[in-house]
Design an enzyme around this catalytic site. Sequence first.
Site, PDB file in Angstrom:
ATOM      1  N   LYS A  47      47.530  24.011  51.780  1.00 47.77           N
ATOM      2  CA  LYS A  47      46.414  24.880  52.166  1.00 47.77           C
ATOM      3  C   LYS A  47      45.454  24.113  53.064  1.00 47.77           C
ATOM      4  O   LYS A  47      45.113  22.972  52.795  1.00 47.77           O
ATOM      5  CB  LYS A  47      45.641  25.361  50.925  1.00 47.77           C
ATOM      6  CG  LYS A  47      46.247  26.541  50.239  1.00 47.77           C
ATOM      7  CD  LYS A  47      45.268  27.110  49.234  1.00 47.77           C
ATOM      8  CE  LYS A  47      45.806  28.383  48.624  1.00 47.77           C
ATOM      9  NZ  LYS A  47      44.858  28.984  47.694  1.00 47.77           N
ATOM     10  N   ARG A  96      41.247  41.096  41.416  1.00 47.18           N
ATOM     11  CA  ARG A  96      40.529  42.095  42.199  1.00 47.18           C
ATOM     12  C   ARG A  96      41.371  43.336  42.486  1.00 47.18           C
ATOM     13  O   ARG A  96      40.823  44.382  42.776  1.00 47.18           O
ATOM     14  CB  ARG A  96      40.094  41.501  43.548  1.00 47.18           C
ATOM     15  CG  ARG A  96      39.043  40.439  43.421  1.00 47.18           C
ATOM     16  CD  ARG A  96      38.690  39.855  44.765  1.00 47.18           C
ATOM     17  NE  ARG A  96      39.853  39.132  45.276  1.00 47.18           N
ATOM     18  CZ  ARG A  96      40.033  38.807  46.537  1.00 47.18           C
ATOM     19  NH1 ARG A  96      39.154  39.127  47.444  1.00 47.18           N
ATOM     20  NH2 ARG A  96      41.099  38.147  46.902  1.00 47.18           N
ATOM     21  N   SER A 133      37.042  34.099  49.063  1.00 42.01           N
ATOM     22  CA  SER A 133      36.772  32.821  49.722  1.00 42.01           C
ATOM     23  C   SER A 133      37.242  32.845  51.166  1.00 42.01           C
ATOM     24  O   SER A 133      36.617  32.250  52.040  1.00 42.01           O
ATOM     25  CB  SER A 133      37.453  31.674  48.967  1.00 42.01           C
ATOM     26  OG  SER A 133      36.856  31.482  47.711  1.00 42.01           O
TER      27      SER A 133
END
Length: 157
Positions: A47, A96, A133
């Site tokens: 990442k 979510r 984020s």
Amino acid sequence: MTPISSKRIAVFPGTFDPFTLGHMSIVSRGLELLDEVVIAIGINDSKRTYFTVEQRLEMLRDLFRDNPRIRVVSYDSLTIDLAKQWNARFILRGIRSVNDFEYEKTIADVNRKLSGVETIILFTEPELTHISSTIVRELLRFGHSVDEFVPKGLKLV
């Protein structure tokens, strides 16, 4: 074999690049169910992050400096191995969307099978589901304020 703690400790794993209001909600609500939460910043070399691990550790340790029920660590192992290290019986996760649910269910099933560690899933509050984020990083990259998306008191290093 390590004795299991009678404390209800959970590991809350994530990249937290950066930590958002959604993350804060999960931690706050998790503390209503748990004795301690270990916020665990996962190191994932694949990442590309905006903040370094050291910066994220500093930001979160500063944010939670007055809360003895919260610890902030980094790790580069399996989450279940970190849970064992902290005598955590739970992994705390927030979701979510339906897509998040499918992914988290699969991981929770594997973690329980391999280690006996249970996953506690809290649904994101509706007014926070749009915050991620990824979006916050994008706003930061282009010089926009992110104050309405991150906890008050979070000092972005």
